[in-house]
Design a protein around this motif. Structure first.
Motif, PDB file in Angstrom:
ATOM      1  N   GLY A 178       0.790  -1.220   0.000  1.00  0.00           N
ATOM      2  CA  GLY A 178       0.000   0.000   0.000  1.00  0.00           C
ATOM      3  C   GLY A 178       0.813   1.256   0.000  1.00  0.00           C
ATOM      4  N   LYS A 179       1.029   1.833   1.167  1.00  0.00           N
ATOM      5  CA  LYS A 179       1.634   3.151   1.269  1.00  0.00           C
ATOM      6  C   LYS A 179       3.138   3.057   1.458  1.00  0.00           C
ATOM      7  CE  LYS A 179       1.314   7.562   3.698  1.00  0.00           C
ATOM      8  NZ  LYS A 179       0.656   8.329   4.775  1.00  0.00           N
ATOM      9  N   VAL A 180       3.876   3.772   0.594  1.00  0.00           N
ATOM     10  CA  VAL A 180       5.330   3.867   0.699  1.00  0.00           C
ATOM     11  C   VAL A 180       5.745   5.296   0.353  1.00  0.00           C
ATOM     12  CG1 VAL A 180       5.698   1.448   0.084  1.00  0.00           C
ATOM     13  CG2 VAL A 180       5.733   3.195  -1.705  1.00  0.00           C
ATOM     14  N   GLU A 181       6.973   5.631   0.696  1.00  0.00           N
ATOM     15  CA  GLU A 181       7.556   6.916   0.337  1.00  0.00           C
ATOM     16  C   GLU A 181       8.875   6.668  -0.377  1.00  0.00           C
ATOM     17  OE1 GLU A 181       7.949   9.296   3.806  1.00  0.00           O
ATOM     18  OE2 GLU A 181       5.794   9.312   4.255  1.00  0.00           O
ATOM     19  N   ARG A 186       3.269   7.359  -2.142  1.00  0.00           N
ATOM     20  CA  ARG A 186       2.393   6.509  -2.953  1.00  0.00           C
ATOM     21  C   ARG A 186       1.383   5.839  -2.040  1.00  0.00           C
ATOM     22  NH1 ARG A 186       1.900   1.158  -4.787  1.00  0.00           N
ATOM     23  NH2 ARG A 186       1.526   0.903  -7.034  1.00  0.00           N
ATOM     24  N   SER A 187       0.118   6.218  -2.199  1.00  0.00           N
ATOM     25  CA  SER A 187      -0.960   5.633  -1.408  1.00  0.00           C
ATOM     26  C   SER A 187      -2.143   5.424  -2.342  1.00  0.00           C
ATOM     27  CB  SER A 187      -1.309   6.553  -0.231  1.00  0.00           C
ATOM     28  OG  SER A 187      -2.279   5.950   0.597  1.00  0.00           O
ATOM     29  N   THR A 188      -3.332   5.850  -1.933  1.00  0.00           N
ATOM     30  CA  THR A 188      -4.476   5.782  -2.853  1.00  0.00           C
ATOM     31  C   THR A 188      -4.291   6.743  -4.021  1.00  0.00           C
ATOM     32  OG1 THR A 188      -5.621   7.397  -1.470  1.00  0.00           O
ATOM     33  CG2 THR A 188      -6.054   5.046  -1.056  1.00  0.00           C
ATOM     34  N   ILE A 189      -3.540   7.823  -3.783  1.00  0.00           N
ATOM     35  CA  ILE A 189      -3.118   8.736  -4.839  1.00  0.00           C
ATOM     36  C   ILE A 189      -1.668   9.084  -4.588  1.00  0.00           C
ATOM     37  CG2 ILE A 189      -5.417   9.719  -5.223  1.00  0.00           C
ATOM     38  CD1 ILE A 189      -4.495  12.139  -3.588  1.00  0.00           C
ATOM     39  N   ARG A 201      -3.418  11.717 -10.138  1.00  0.00           N
ATOM     40  CA  ARG A 201      -3.294  10.348 -10.643  1.00  0.00           C
ATOM     41  C   ARG A 201      -3.179   9.350  -9.503  1.00  0.00           C
ATOM     42  NH1 ARG A 201      -2.211   7.769 -15.294  1.00  0.00           N
ATOM     43  NH2 ARG A 201      -1.157   5.758 -15.147  1.00  0.00           N
ATOM     44  N   ALA A 202      -3.931   8.262  -9.616  1.00  0.00           N
ATOM     45  CA  ALA A 202      -3.841   7.148  -8.667  1.00  0.00           C
ATOM     46  C   ALA A 202      -2.842   6.118  -9.190  1.00  0.00           C
ATOM     47  CB  ALA A 202      -5.205   6.504  -8.469  1.00  0.00           C
ATOM     48  N   PRO A 203      -2.184   5.363  -8.330  1.00  0.00           N
ATOM     49  CA  PRO A 203      -1.205   4.367  -8.782  1.00  0.00           C
ATOM     50  C   PRO A 203      -1.849   3.290  -9.660  1.00  0.00           C
ATOM     51  CG  PRO A 203      -0.933   4.813  -6.442  1.00  0.00           C
ATOM     52  CD  PRO A 203      -2.219   5.462  -6.845  1.00  0.00           C
ATOM     53  N   HIS A 204      -1.197   2.998 -10.789  1.00  0.00           N
ATOM     54  CA  HIS A 204      -1.651   1.945 -11.694  1.00  0.00           C
ATOM     55  C   HIS A 204      -0.577   0.884 -11.938  1.00  0.00           C
ATOM     56  CE1 HIS A 204      -5.448   3.883 -12.789  1.00  0.00           C
ATOM     57  NE2 HIS A 204      -4.784   5.033 -12.904  1.00  0.00           N
ATOM     58  N   PRO A 231      19.125   8.353  -2.210  1.00  0.00           N
ATOM     59  CA  PRO A 231      17.786   7.777  -2.292  1.00  0.00           C
ATOM     60  C   PRO A 231      17.411   7.090  -0.981  1.00  0.00           C
ATOM     61  CG  PRO A 231      19.053   7.270  -4.264  1.00  0.00           C
ATOM     62  CD  PRO A 231      20.003   7.872  -3.291  1.00  0.00           C
ATOM     63  N   GLY A 232      16.144   7.237  -0.580  1.00  0.00           N
ATOM     64  CA  GLY A 232      15.674   6.627   0.660  1.00  0.00           C
ATOM     65  C   GLY A 232      14.235   6.179   0.534  1.00  0.00           C
ATOM     66  N   PHE A 233      13.770   5.371   1.506  1.00  0.00           N
ATOM     67  CA  PHE A 233      12.431   4.796   1.438  1.00  0.00           C
ATOM     68  C   PHE A 233      11.829   4.699   2.839  1.00  0.00           C
ATOM     69  CE2 PHE A 233      15.236   2.885  -1.729  1.00  0.00           C
ATOM     70  CZ  PHE A 233      14.626   3.319  -2.898  1.00  0.00           C
ATOM     71  N   TRP A 234      10.518   4.897   2.886  1.00  0.00           N
ATOM     72  CA  TRP A 234       9.726   4.645   4.091  1.00  0.00           C
ATOM     73  C   TRP A 234       8.668   3.622   3.720  1.00  0.00           C
ATOM     74  CZ3 TRP A 234       4.505   4.935   4.925  1.00  0.00           C
ATOM     75  CH2 TRP A 234       4.064   4.829   6.262  1.00  0.00           C
ATOM     76  N   LEU A 235       8.385   2.652   4.610  1.00  0.00           N
ATOM     77  CA  LEU A 235       7.465   1.573   4.297  1.00  0.00           C
ATOM     78  C   LEU A 235       6.388   1.442   5.357  1.00  0.00           C
ATOM     79  CD1 LEU A 235      10.536   0.589   3.421  1.00  0.00           C
ATOM     80  CD2 LEU A 235       9.310  -1.460   2.722  1.00  0.00           C
ATOM     81  N   GLU A 236       5.170   1.198   4.896  1.00  0.00           N
ATOM     82  CA  GLU A 236       4.078   0.834   5.780  1.00  0.00           C
ATOM     83  C   GLU A 236       4.100  -0.685   5.963  1.00  0.00           C
ATOM     84  OE1 GLU A 236      -0.477   2.481   6.031  1.00  0.00           O
ATOM     85  OE2 GLU A 236       0.105   1.346   4.273  1.00  0.00           O
ATOM     86  N   GLU A 237       3.284  -1.187   6.851  1.00  0.00           N
ATOM     87  CA  GLU A 237       3.231  -2.631   7.060  1.00  0.00           C
ATOM     88  C   GLU A 237       2.774  -3.342   5.792  1.00  0.00           C
ATOM     89  OE1 GLU A 237       0.812  -3.522  10.383  1.00  0.00           O
ATOM     90  OE2 GLU A 237       2.090  -2.504  11.849  1.00  0.00           O
ATOM     91  N   LYS A 238       3.282  -4.564   5.608  1.00  0.00           N
ATOM     92  CA  LYS A 238       2.970  -5.413   4.461  1.00  0.00           C
ATOM     93  C   LYS A 238       3.404  -4.787   3.144  1.00  0.00           C
ATOM     94  CE  LYS A 238      -1.001  -7.573   6.731  1.00  0.00           C
ATOM     95  NZ  LYS A 238      -2.436  -7.891   6.642  1.00  0.00           N
ATOM     96  N   CYS A 239       4.444  -3.967   3.185  1.00  0.00           N
ATOM     97  CA  CYS A 239       4.991  -3.345   1.981  1.00  0.00           C
ATOM     98  C   CYS A 239       6.415  -3.827   1.745  1.00  0.00           C
ATOM     99  CB  CYS A 239       4.977  -1.821   2.087  1.00  0.00           C
ATOM    100  SG  CYS A 239       3.327  -1.108   2.065  1.00  0.00           S
ATOM    101  N   CYS A 240       6.804  -3.742   0.487  1.00  0.00           N
ATOM    102  CA  CYS A 240       8.150  -4.162   0.106  1.00  0.00           C
ATOM    103  C   CYS A 240       8.611  -3.286  -1.064  1.00  0.00           C
ATOM    104  CB  CYS A 240       8.173  -5.636  -0.287  1.00  0.00           C
ATOM    105  SG  CYS A 240       9.764  -6.224  -0.906  1.00  0.00           S
TER     106      CYS A 240
END
Length: 507
Positions: free
Chosen positions: A393-396, A426-429, A443-446, A488-497
């Motif tokens: 779902g949600k990541v940065e 990146r989430s619902t939009i 734009r929503a993720p496709h 470059p860096g990343f933030w992750l929500e649960e169940k994300c990869c």
């Protein structure tokens, strides 16, 4: 009985007039032999000359000069004709043998040439095979040396981390000793003050029990001398600031940290620039070659095409053009929050289940409060491009300066929440954030793949979605003024990869 072969000189079988083999040989009365047509022609010419000068009709032998009273009758010499025929046959055979010998010699020469060519070809093949084997051996050595360099790098970095850990424990012990010493001094002072306070209270109670002025005066006279042990502490007896040693230690440690970071940044930047020198030189040669091609194309009327192909004046638009600026990235486990797991050759990161958590190595580079991670490589080239694949779902997807705060839970450590970082959420939009300013995209993720394009010199940062057929779908672009390399860096929500795509392998 075998016939004997009698050698005959070739000159004996030649006509004295034409010097060729006798043709229809005839014999004159003096015994000399001539070709029938040669002697007749000679005598005809001689008669013509004699008629011109009115001489007699006498005629002679052209060989010996013998004069005949009249033109003799010519008799064909059959024996001599057979000898001439045999001589011609033998001569043609010799000629054939000579031609055969010449052909055989020519054939031998060709065979020798062919053999030499085969030998040279074999030598070339052997040399090429040796070169191939040498290159294969070198490739193996390169791989082995790269693995040894990686192992050595890991050992050195681990040793540095261990050394820092030991120094950290020593500094921690020093701080504990300073705390204990300051605490002991303060407790001793507090105990003394409490005793004096108690005695002062007792003395005050005695004064309060005086019932009359006379009694008070008598008591006052007896109390004119105030006990020294009950007097307040004078200024000279005051303790030094108990926080001073701790503050000094903190300042020195911060200074050491900055010096170590600056040293590492300087030396590793120098190392990377030195290692890329050959490639940079090759790139400059390629650019020069492209420039020459562009000039040639311009003279032919195709300058516009050359400018687009060289990418000197226009931004890339197709994925193949973006891939020209692809950069290889790896995650830095020493910056990862304790809840994150880095795997797949430092190309993949995800949240670890509670049951699978392994004890993390203490690191001053680690994000302590936010589930974030940075890459090892800083981007400061003129143009850079990389792609990541998102599951969940949600990541940065962010870029940050190396000095971003990693200890607090405030916006100073959040990607996009400060002046030191930029983030695509990146989430619902989709939304883009920088220094607490956010822009929501319609734009929503496709698609799961995200492309990030950075033009460091021009200050351009752009994000794209990459479709399944590798079509570039524009999301957002803006200009900023970058001051130092971006990581470059990343933030992750649960169940994300998140997985960094290996563009060198054509992923």
């Amino acid at each position: 009985m075998a016939e004997s072969c009698v050698p005959v000189r070739v000159q004996r079988l030649c006509c004295p007039l034409c010097s060729q083999f006798l043709r229809n040989p005839v014999t004159v009365p003096c015994g000399h032999n001539f070709c029938l047509y040669c002697i007749q022609d000679r005598w005809d010419r001689d008669n013509s000359i004699q008629d011109r000068w009115d001489r007699d009709n006498s005629i002679g032998c052209p060989e010996c000069g013998c004069i005949f009273p009249s033109r003799p009758e010519l008799i064909i010499n059959l024996t001599l004709a057979e000898m001439v025929s045999d001589a011609e046959t033998s001569g043609s055979g010799s000629k054939r043998r000579t031609q055969q010998d010449a052909g055989a010699s020519k054939k031998r020469k060709k065979q020798e040439q062919l053999k030499n060519m085969q030998m040279k070809s074999k030598q070339i093949l052997q040399q090429q095979e040796k070169e191939c084997e040498s290159i294969k051996t070198m490739l193996s050595e390169v791989k082995e040396e790269a693995r040894r360099a990686e192992d050595r790098c890991e050992i050195v970095v681990s040793g540095v981390v261990d050394s820092l850990q030991r120094h950290y424990l020593s500094a921690k012990g020093l701080i504990a000793a300073q705390e204990q010493k300051a605490t002991a001094k303060l407790q001793s002072r507090l105990h003394t003050l409490q005793e004096r306070l108690q005695q002062a209270k007792s003395r005050d109670a005695e004064l309060a029990q005086t019932e009359c002025d006379v009694g008070f005066l008598q008591a006052r006279l007896s109390l004119q001398e105030w006990p020294s042990h009950l007097a307040p502490l004078c200024h000279s007896e005051a303790f030094e600031d108990p926080l001073l040693p701790l503050k000094t230690t903190k300042t020195v440690i911060e200074q050491i940290g900055r010096q170590v970071e600056e040293l590492c940044d300087k030396e590793f930047t120098s190392l990377l620039q030195t290692a890329d020198g050959g490639e940079q030189q090759g790139s400059e040669e390629e650019d020069a070659q492209k420039g020459r091609q562009a000039n040639s194309s311009q003279s032919s009327g195709f300058s516009g095409v050359a400018r687009v192909q060289n990418g000197a004046d226009v931004e890339p638009t197709t994925r193949s053009q973006f891939l020209q600026y692809a950069r290889e990235l790896t995650l830095d486990p020493f910056t990862a929050h304790k809840d994150l797991v880095v795997s797949a050759g430092d190309k993949k990161v995800k949240l670890s289940p509670q049951t699978d958590k392994a004890p993390s190595v203490r690191s001053s580079e680690r994000f302590l409060k936010r589930r974030q991670v940075l890459c090892r490589e800083g981007l400061w080239a003129e143009r850079c491009y990389y792609e990541v694949e998102v599951v969940g779902g949600k990541v940065e997807i962010a870029l940050a300066y190396k000095g971003i705060d990693r200890k607090s839970l405030t916006l100073s450590s959040a990607f996009g929440g400060n002046a030191n970082s930029w983030s695509l959420d990146r989430s619902t939009i989709y939304s883009v954030n920088h220094n607490t300013d956010g822009v929501e995209l319609i734009r929503a993720p496709h698609h799961r793949r995200i492309g990030v394009y950075l033009s460091f010199k021009e200050g351009t940062l752009a994000f794209y979605e990459v479709s399944d057929v590798f079509e570039m779908i524009y999301l957002y672009k803006d200009k900023y003024q970058f001051k130092e390399p971006l990581y470059p860096g990343f933030w992750l929500e649960e169940k994300c990869c998140i997985r960094i795509c290996d563009l060198k392998q054509g992923e």
